[in-house]
Design a protein around this motif. Structure first.
Motif, mmCIF file in Angstrom:
data_model
loop_
_atom_site.group_PDB
_atom_site.id
_atom_site.type_symbol
_atom_site.label_atom_id
_atom_site.label_comp_id
_atom_site.label_asym_id
_atom_site.label_seq_id
_atom_site.Cartn_x
_atom_site.Cartn_y
_atom_site.Cartn_z
ATOM 1 N N VAL B 94 7.873 6.581 -16.533
ATOM 2 C CA VAL B 94 6.691 7.750 -16.522
ATOM 3 C C VAL B 94 6.303 8.227 -15.240
ATOM 4 N N ASN B 99 1.246 4.145 -11.383
ATOM 5 C CA ASN B 99 0.165 4.636 -11.825
ATOM 6 C C ASN B 99 -0.117 4.603 -13.520
ATOM 7 N N PHE B 156 4.999 5.749 -26.389
ATOM 8 C CA PHE B 156 5.362 5.987 -25.198
ATOM 9 C C PHE B 156 4.979 4.775 -24.339
ATOM 10 N N THR B 158 3.370 2.436 -25.560
ATOM 11 C CA THR B 158 2.939 1.284 -26.207
ATOM 12 C C THR B 158 3.583 -0.010 -25.602
ATOM 13 N N PHE B 161 1.423 -1.327 -23.031
ATOM 14 C CA PHE B 161 0.040 -1.956 -23.445
ATOM 15 C C PHE B 161 0.485 -3.244 -24.002
ATOM 16 N N ARG B 181 -10.081 -4.163 -21.591
ATOM 17 C CA ARG B 181 -9.844 -3.134 -21.001
ATOM 18 C C ARG B 181 -9.663 -3.299 -19.565
ATOM 19 N N CYS B 184 -5.906 -3.935 -19.255
ATOM 20 C CA CYS B 184 -5.196 -2.915 -19.540
ATOM 21 C C CYS B 184 -5.325 -1.496 -18.553
ATOM 22 N N SER B 185 -6.347 -1.894 -17.401
ATOM 23 C CA SER B 185 -6.773 -0.521 -16.909
ATOM 24 C C SER B 185 -5.802 0.299 -15.986
ATOM 25 N N ASN B 187 -2.902 0.782 -17.445
ATOM 26 C CA ASN B 187 -2.065 1.437 -18.509
ATOM 27 C C ASN B 187 -2.662 2.852 -18.788
ATOM 28 N N LEU B 188 -1.789 3.816 -18.976
ATOM 29 C CA LEU B 188 -2.525 5.186 -19.305
ATOM 30 C C LEU B 188 -1.947 5.376 -20.750
ATOM 31 N N ARG B 190 -1.653 8.927 -23.141
ATOM 32 C CA ARG B 190 -2.261 10.316 -23.352
ATOM 33 C C ARG B 190 -2.280 10.711 -24.775
ATOM 34 N N CYS B 191 -2.036 9.850 -25.598
ATOM 35 C CA CYS B 191 -2.395 10.296 -27.163
ATOM 36 C C CYS B 191 -3.594 9.843 -27.471
ATOM 37 N N GLY B 192 -4.195 8.904 -26.706
ATOM 38 C CA GLY B 192 -5.550 8.448 -26.861
ATOM 39 C C GLY B 192 -5.730 7.436 -27.898
ATOM 40 N N THR B 193 -4.855 6.447 -28.008
ATOM 41 C CA THR B 193 -5.059 5.215 -28.700
ATOM 42 C C THR B 193 -5.769 4.032 -28.396
ATOM 43 N N TYR B 194 -6.441 4.263 -27.297
ATOM 44 C CA TYR B 194 -7.300 3.360 -26.724
ATOM 45 C C TYR B 194 -8.165 2.725 -27.478
#
Ligand code: FES
Ligand code: FES
Lengths: 717, 216
Positions: B94, B99, B156, B158, B161, B181, B184-185, B187-188, B190-194
């Motif tokens: 990615v 990052n 992507f 997943t 994470f 948290r 996983c800090s 890991n990004l 973008r879809c917002g599954t946090y």
């Protein structure tokens, strides 16, 4: 569910649904968590080359390019110039190379010699408007009405000025919205699988699989009908992936030249610099309200920052009823790449300013923040949705209801609101096929791509409902131009465009199957009932067949029907309200969102589980827009200085509040509506309002970073 | 076929304790290698060994012995995705700058970003990816909970994470949401599954604790 209605297809009563409108696991889940889902960027085919673009490192230039030095590197197979003459913005690709490994492709790209002469440029709003500023392009002045030179504004200016004079309370402010990036995790690009001959398959990361063959055919030198596009899985789009972009074109050109497959995907810098952003905006607004809460007047002067593009169309006063309004809508060009569609293009920017103005007016006359919204929104959907979010966020117990906090003490808490609208309807053009095999297998096919929204799962759920099966009993086939026509996924049109086709195909297949089974079950076709994995005559539920046994009576070729779009199965018109609760640290200016609530209508929700994910994701992107995200341009160098995921801050694990996504169940429309865009709109305004409500600091510039909070607080005292 | 630029170097085997430095020379296609034991004391004096051309790196991938032939500058991420046969794409590319966490793998059970790890570093070590968590069709507790809670959208991010959560819960299945948290800090998504990732992790932790109790 049994679906005994044999007339025209309908979704049926919600109470009767067994699969639809029920939380249903995403069918791609297992392969995604196992890392087995193959995205286009993961595709490897024999003999494949890796491509790399060569990009110009200045904002505007005249240049020449020499690719020969790249060819001297062993393992570099081809290097081509992509354009000549001049570029308009930083990061524009001028050449491409392809090599045996990605590492060698990078060596090749570094070896390409680009001789350039920088030209005068502007990359910020201030410099673009400065007297004597270099002109961005020869096509238009830097600052020009979006509707063309005859566009003198929308609305009645004199009446608006009079209404402002007649208002009991007037506010004036300038709102700034920074440029946000899509930041899809899978970058733009494709694998052009071409080995010579007259056919090719393109594995692309795209929102429009069916658009790719037409674009790829030219550079490949093939007929469009001989180019297939496959999008098995896709790592996000959000509006940025509607064309095959320069990476795709270059891959096709090089594959055609050497007769070998070429995979070319942007790197992260290219992704930021050239492949997707939400336009920025500057909005100068003057608005007036009557003592009773009616908004009487609004004068807006808007500059859309779309780079070399014009930016999106949305204008003030957004969705509020304003008695008299006048709006100037300008494009303010800079030497940066064009903005693209991004989740409700234009709406979040306009919503942020409008919701801020509504709060400013409300405080001016001492009105309740919920009541003033209801006073100026006519659709009853908003009234019930605002009441619901207010209840969920704890508005009635909140201390700052008609006046904001004073900014004293250390930690302050506030609440803010916002509302949104979107179409979300579909259109004709797509088609679906549902097939039942003799062994009991069911396939449901439509060429549409799944960007991560969960369409793949709907493709299985709809026939499953029709046949009394589970979603996991149906094999969904999507993302392939050899399947029946899909639709481009943009503007939340996907669900409302494909679900009706799938319903129609399922319905027709069921009727044909019932006709066939009538003689087996010794009843009339209309009495053949499908439920719970069984098939039986309505009058004799205990003498039926299992689904498998029923299918075994089919001829060898099975049974298949195709379906087309039926307008009555979908509709448009989504409404939503959101509330945010934030905490402001008055010493550091740091803002933490504690909770967000969205109440959203979207007709019949086909899969509430994936629906909630989509609404959550939209709220999280709003948090990014409100607090963290923004392209930063270096005005003198003309380059983006945060073109990476380290310096461009996306919301991460430590910034996620409690999120509550609620389906507005008072929306009883028996038709589907897309929900991709609407929940991405009101969050930023709600958060900005919550910050002000907490401490009295009105920040009119996004993202709201701690320095801006401290500055605004300093002005209070 | 990948070109082997220096056939002799291709046969060079790195010892388990090989140590690398001078990765900045990557542009020239080579890095410096020396024994780790020597590194501490002699780093400034010893003549470092230069790895050039193509080297073979042998390691375990999800429990199976395997190897890749790569230039020494190659990252573990690229080695897995582009040089391993067959391509192993469970780790996603990615940002390639450490990052985003999409390329997270476990090396000897420690989560690392494979885009900032040179392939030669894993000589003799155990690399785990999301493809190695399940037993056939039997998803791991983390994977199962992620599917149940819809902790993935485009998917992507997943696998990354899944590895960060797995590493966290293998150390402490009773990890709190705050600990998840933090784990996983890097890991990004973008879809917002946090939120669904957090709930899935807590659910998976409970399942792992349950299994431990049942197993004893
Ligand atoms: S690709 Fe390794 S951290 Fe982003
Ligand atoms: S699911 Fe798409 S980036 Fe996380």
């Amino acid at each position: 569910m049994t679906s005994q209605d044999n007339g025209t297809p309908s979704w049926g009563a919600r109470a009767d649904h067994r699969v639809l409108n029920k939380d249903t696991r995403r069918l791609s889940g297992p392969e995604k968590v196992k890392g087995e889902a193959i995205y286009s960027i993961d595709r490897h085919v024999p003999d494949m080359l890796y491509g790399k673009l060569v990009c110009i490192p200045v904002a505007k230039a005249e240049f020449t390019v020499d690719v020969d030095p790249a060819m001297e590197i062993e393992g570099v197979v081809i290097a081509i110039p992509l354009r000549e003459g001049s570029t308009l913005y930083n990061g524009q690709a001028v050449a491409a190379v392809a090599a045996e490994t990605p590492e060698l492709a990078e060596d090749g790209a570094r070896a390409v010699v680009v001789n350039y002469t920088p030209q005068g440029f502007v990359v910020t709003a201030e410099s673009a408007k400065a007297p004597g500023a270099p002109q961005v392009s020869s096509r238009s002045p830097n600052h020009a009405p979006r509707g063309g030179s005859n566009d003198k504004g929308r609305g009645d200016m004199d009446a608006t000025m009079e209404a402002l004079d007649a208002s009991d309370f007037v506010v004036e402010a300038e709102f700034d919205v920074a440029i946000q990036h899509h930041a899809c995790l899978e970058t733009h690009g494709l694998l052009a699988d071409f080995k010579g001959g007259d056919e090719a398959t393109i594995y692309a990361s795209t929102q429009v699989a069916f658009g790719i063959p037409g674009s790829a055919a030219g550079p490949l030198g093939l007929d469009r009908q001989n180019v297939r596009c496959v999008v098995e899985h896709m790592g996000g789009g959000f509006g940025a992936k509607f064309s095959m972009d320069v990476a795709g074109r270059a891959a096709c050109l090089m594959a055609a030249e050497v007769g070998r497959p070429v995979s070319m995907f942007n790197d992260r810098r290219q992704e930021f610099e050239t492949s997707g952003n939400r336009s920025g905006s500057i909005q100068r607004i003057k608005a007036g309200v009557a003592k009773d809460g009616e908004i009487l007047a609004m004068h807006s002067d808007m500059d859309k920052l779309g780079g070399v593009g014009r930016g999106p169309g949305a204008v003030q006063p957004y969705i509020y009823n304003v008695l008299e309004s006048f709006t100037l809508d300008y494009a303010l060009h800079t030497n940066t790449d064009s903005s693209r569609a991004m989740r409700a293009p234009g709406h979040p920017q306009v919503s942020f300013a409008m919701e801020s103005v509504v709060d400013m007016l409300a405080y001016g006359i001492g009105a309740d923040l919920v009541e003033i919204r209801k006073r100026n929104l006519s659709d009853p959907a908003y009234h019930r949705q605002l009441d619901r979010v207010a209840q969920e966020i704890g508005w009635n117990e909140h201390q700052h209801r008609t006046a904001p906090g004073k900014g004293d003490g250390w930690i302050a808490e506030g609440i803010g609101f916002g509302v949104s609208t979107w179409g979300g309807g579909g259109g004709p053009g797509a088609a679906a096929e549902v097939r039942i095999e003799r062994d009991g297998g069911v396939t449901s096919s439509i060429g549409v791509q799944d960007l991560g929204t969960g369409v793949r799962t709907l493709v299985a759920m709809i026939p499953a409902e029709e046949f009394g099966l589970q979603a996991s009993d149906v094999l969904p086939r999507i993302g392939d131009t050899q399947l029946p026509n899909g639709v481009g996924s943009g503007g939340s049109v996907t669900t409302a465009s494909v679900a009706p086709c799938l319903k129609d195909a399922s319905h027709k297949t069921r009727l044909a199957f019932a006709e066939h089974l009538a003689s087996v079950l010794k009843c009339e076709a209309k009495d053949v009932t499908f439920a719970d994995g069984k098939v039986f005559a309505k009058s004799a539920p205990d003498r039926g067949l299992t689904w498998k046994d029923a299918c075994a009576t089919l001829p060898a070729e099975g049974l298949a029907r195709t379906g087309k779009w039926i307008g009555d199965l979908q509709t448009s018109g989504a409404h939503g309200a959101q509330a945010a609760r934030v905490q402001v640290d008055l010493m550091t200016g740091a803002v933490k969102v504690l909770k967000m609530v969205a109440v959203q209508d979207s007709g019949l929700v086909l899969n509430p589980l994936t629906w909630r994910s989509q609404v959550n994701g939209a709220m999280i992107q709003s948090i990014g827009l409100a607090l963290y995200e923004g392209r930063v341009m270096e005005p003198d160098l003309g380059i983006q200085i945060n073109a990476n995921l380290g310096d461009y801050k996306l919301p991460g694990c430590m910034e996620i509040p409690e999120l509550v996504a609620i389906v507005d169940d008072e929306d009883t429309r028996q038709a589907v509506i897309g929900v991709g865009e609407p929940p991405a709109i009101p969050g930023a305004g709600a958060i900005a309002n919550a910050i002000h409500n907490a401490c009295g600091a009105r920040i009119t510039s996004l993202p709201i970073t701690p320095d801006k909070v401290l500055e605004a607080l300093a002005k209070l005292s | 076929m990948k070109p082997v630029q220096d056939p002799e170097a291709a046969n060079q085997r790195l010892s388990r304790r090989s140590f690398l430095k001078g990765a900045g020379g990557a542009a020239a296609g080579s890095v410096l290698a020396t024994e780790m034991a020597q590194a501490a004391s002699e780093a400034h004096t010893a003549e470092p060994e230069v790895l050039k051309g193509v080297v073979q790196v042998s390691f375990h991938l999800n429990g199976q012995p395997t190897s890749v032939q790569v230039e020494p500058r190659t990252t573990l991420l690229s080695a897995l995705r582009n040089h391993h046969n067959p391509p192993h794409t469970a780790a996603k590319s990615v940002c390639e700058q450490g990052n985003c966490g999409a390329c997270t793998v476990l090396i000897d059970d420690q989560p690392v970003v494979s885009c900032l790890t040179l392939a030669v570093r894993v000589e003799g070590r155990h690399v785990r990816t999301a493809a190695g968590l399940a037993q056939g069709d039997q998803l791991s507790p983390v994977q199962e909970a992620m599917c149940a809670d819809d902790a993935l959208m485009c998917g992507f991010c997943t696998p990354g994470f899944a590895m960060s959560v797995t590493a966290c819960l293998e150390k402490n299945p009773a990890a709190s949401e705050e600990e998840v948290r933090r784990a996983c800090s890097g890991n990004l998504c973008r879809c917002g599954t946090y939120p669904h990732i957090f709930s899935a992790a807590l659910k998976a932790g409970r399942a792992m604790l349950q299994a431990q109790k049942g197993g004893k």
